[in-house]
Design an enzyme around this catalytic site. Structure first.
Site: not given
Ligand code: DX5
Ligand code: ZN
Length: 215
Positions: A36, A196-197, A32, A142-143, A174-175, A7
């Site tokens: 938003m 992502g993070s 990804h 939000f990530g 996702d997340g 992400s």
């Protein structure tokens, strides 16, 4: 092997090309991109202009996640910008497969995503028209949020429907994905993970991606 999508939400946008090269070298399978609009989710991010530029510098599949209130207005723009996969939210399209069919008619893969509080049973009729089911394991927006384990029920249900109804679609999640949350997701039937993070924060992204893939 688990497919890994990175992400870009957690990337350093001042050095986006360097970041994309880093992800390619780390062995990620897909990029990804979180779109938003400040309406469907309370955050604003990436428009087609940036996607077009990413498309020019990388051959990796672009997995575009539309967290927007009016996707019907924008799908063509995102397809022209270079999206290979275009995911829309069930909460937005309701039980109507028209938009998913329009995406597929343009030769682009269509995805359906659901937030943690959505009831997958309300969207059963859409699964014939998708190539990807994106389980949101945090609330879209939000990530860096914590993984919600109860969302794995949606992956389990989708895996059963896929089998029972003889369908072909990927199940993605996702997340809050990291090396602890990816294994239970895989057990629940997930084929690919979005990270992502945790990926961008890892000291050795190559090793991190390799370990996610081995999940
Ligand atoms: C959240 C986005 C995610 C997010 C994932 O709305 O859809 O793609 O960036 O980031 P992490 O891995 O940090 O939860
Ligand atoms: Zn996303």
């Amino acid at each position: 092997m688990t497919i890994v999508a990175a992400s870009l939400l957690s990337a350093d946008f001042m050095h986006l090309e360097t970041q994309v090269r880093m992800l390619e070298q780390a062995g990620v399978d897909w990029l990804h991109v979180d779109v938003m609009d400040g309406h469907f989710v309370p955050n604003l991010t990436i428009g087609p202009f940036i996607i077009e530029q990413i498309r020019r510098i990388s051959k990796l599949p672009l997995d575009v996640h539309l967290m927007i209130a009016n996707p019907e207005k924008y799908i063509n723009t995102y397809i022209q910008a270079g999206a290979d996969w275009l995911t829309v939210h069930g909460e937005v399209i309701k039980n109507d497969p028209t938009l998913l069919r329009k995406i597929r008619a343009q030769g682009v893969k269509a995805g359906l995503s659901l937030n943690p509080d959505a009831d997958i049973g309300d969207y059963s009729g859409l699964f014939e028209d998708i190539d990807l089911f994106l389980v949101m394991s945090v609330f879209a927006g939000f990530g860096g949020q914590a993984f919600i384990p109860s969302t794995l029920d949606k992956a389990r249900t989708a895996a059963v429907w896929r089998e029972e109804r003889g369908l072909r679609f990927f199940i993605s999640i996702d997340g809050g994905i990291n090396l602890d949350t990816a294994p239970p997701a895989r057990q629940a039937g997930v084929d690919m993970v979005v990270s992502g993070s945790a990926l961008f924060r890892s000291a050795d992204p190559r090793d991190f991606v390799a370990r996610l893939k081995e999940t």
